[in-house]
Write an enzyme that holds these catalytic residues in place. Structure first.
Site, short mmCIF file in Angstrom:
data_model
loop_
_atom_site.label_atom_id
_atom_site.label_comp_id
_atom_site.label_asym_id
_atom_site.label_seq_id
_atom_site.Cartn_x
_atom_site.Cartn_y
_atom_site.Cartn_z
N ARG A 238 -5.19 0.98 -0.35
CA ARG A 238 -5.04 -0.62 -0.66
C ARG A 238 -6.47 -0.92 0.55
O ARG A 238 -6.38 -0.71 1.35
CB ARG A 238 -4.00 -1.30 -1.02
CG ARG A 238 -3.75 -1.73 -2.27
CD ARG A 238 -4.37 -2.37 -3.18
NE ARG A 238 -3.60 -2.07 -4.15
CZ ARG A 238 -3.19 -1.04 -5.07
NH1 ARG A 238 -4.27 -0.47 -5.31
NH2 ARG A 238 -2.57 -1.74 -6.33
N GLU A 267 -12.49 -5.98 -4.17
CA GLU A 267 -13.11 -4.62 -5.77
C GLU A 267 -13.36 -5.87 -6.90
O GLU A 267 -12.68 -6.92 -6.84
CB GLU A 267 -11.81 -4.56 -6.16
CG GLU A 267 -11.48 -2.95 -4.95
CD GLU A 267 -10.29 -2.14 -5.89
OE1 GLU A 267 -10.13 -2.04 -6.81
OE2 GLU A 267 -10.28 -1.36 -4.43
N HIS A 285 -12.07 3.15 -7.72
CA HIS A 285 -11.06 2.64 -7.35
C HIS A 285 -10.11 3.39 -8.72
O HIS A 285 -9.26 3.26 -10.13
CB HIS A 285 -10.46 0.77 -7.72
CG HIS A 285 -8.72 1.20 -7.36
ND1 HIS A 285 -8.65 0.08 -6.75
CD2 HIS A 285 -7.48 1.78 -7.68
CE1 HIS A 285 -7.03 0.06 -6.75
NE2 HIS A 285 -6.26 0.97 -7.29
C1 DGY Z 1 -2.00 1.33 -8.19
O1 DGY Z 1 -1.37 1.34 -9.31
O2 DGY Z 1 -1.35 0.67 -7.66
C2 DGY Z 1 -3.91 1.90 -8.57
O3 DGY Z 1 -4.13 1.39 -7.61
C3 DGY Z 1 -3.98 1.34 -10.24
O4 DGY Z 1 -3.37 -0.52 -10.06
#
Ligand code: DGY
Length: 319
Positions: A238, A267, A285
């Protein structure tokens, strides 16, 4: 048989997942894959007992409080749940679930790609070829740094971190890690009690922890300074774990040789300073974006819904 529960699905899901949803529930799908505003989410959730959102939909406390009373479960299509205020959900009696395990392989695969792409200057190389700017070969041309045999520091030795360690061992990398406690096996790598202790050993630092008040902005100027000169930062977790000002500064100064990034603050509006730098390898992502994994994530979210509506405890309950 009683009425099927209504599930409001915020994004377009894989076909097989939508088929199962339509078979077992009154499914409110999003065939055009619109990105709903918070007000739209609240309005569209009316009459639904469940919401099946992605990390692209945010449920801060004020949104959770405004959800219709009928909503009883928020079954996320994601392993991360930092987009949901869990305290607010608990206060409203809304169950929250995620989709762990099923995306560990795909995310670890992408992490290796980020490591190799950042170390071997993949963005620069591809740009040269695609834009027909490649003119010559020489021993000094496009020289990067090797991944093989380097020290990899893993922050967060959970499901994804452990798979990354396994894949990295295939590259003869020496594994260092920090988590709240060591794994039972010493084969996992060298455990460090604190992140600060581990940082000087990281030729590569890869982030695999959740965003919590304790980890938000954790990778800041002070901690980047503890890395060896020329280290490479990898973030497939993240963006909120990293202070972007400090990251940009470290990339500009050469303190960091490069960064491989798949997850960003704000994002999809990536900090333009990151896209302007040649030493960043940037992905949009897509850590879990394989056909196999996206199906599995959807089925896992449905398993959680099935358990909840059958009066059982959902396997992946986080609140
Ligand atoms: C997650 O599953 O947390 C990935 O980042 C996609 O959302």
């Amino acid at each position: 048989m009683g009425l099927k529960p209504t599930v409001f699905v915020t994004r377009k899901l894989p076909l097989a997942v939508e088929d199962r949803l339509q078979r077992d529930y009154q499914a409110r799908l999003n065939p055009d894959d619109q990105l709903y505003s918070r007000d739209e989410i609240i309005a569209r959730a009316r009459g639904a007992q469940a919401i099946l959102p992605c990390h692209t939909e945010h449920f801060p406390a004020d949104v959770v409080r405004r959800l219709p009373d009928e909503v009883k479960i928020n079954a996320n299509f994601s392993v991360g749940y930092d987009h949901v205020d869990l305290e607010a959900a608990r206060a409203r009696g809304i169950v929250v679930t995620n989709t762990p395990d099923v995306l560990s392989d795909a995310t670890a695969e992408l992490t290796m790609m980020l490591m190799i792409g950042a170390a071997r200057r993949a963005s620069e190389g591809e740009k040269l070829v695609r834009e027909r700017l490649w003119k010559d070969w020489s021993p000094a041309f496009m020289v990067g740094t090797q991944v093989t045999g380097k020290r990899l520091g893993i922050l967060g030795m959970g499901r994804v971190g452990r798979v990354v360690a396994r894949r990295a061992r295939g590259f003869d990398m020496q594994i260092h890690y920090h988590d709240l406690r060591p794994l039972p096996s010493t084969e996992a790598g060298t455990y460090h009690d604190t992140l600060d202790d581990m940082l000087p050993y990281c030729d590569f630092l890869s982030l695999h922890c959740n965003v919590t008040p304790a980890t938000r902005g954790l990778i800041d100027a002070r901690r980047l300074a503890l890395l060896p000169d020329g280290a490479i930062l990898i973030n497939a977790a993240r963006g909120a774990l990293v202070d972007d000002d400090a990251l940009v500064q470290a990339l500009q100064s050469g303190k960091l040789r490069a960064a491989g990034i798949d997850a960003y603050n704000n994002e999809p509006n990536v900090d333009p300073r990151l896209t302007a730098l040649p030493n960043t390898f940037l992905m949009p992502h897509i850590g879990s974006a394989t056909r196999e994994t996206r199906d599995a994530m959807g089925f896992r979210a449905l398993d959680n819904l099935d358990a909840f509506f059958a009066g059982r405890e959902p396997g992946d309950r986080v609140a």
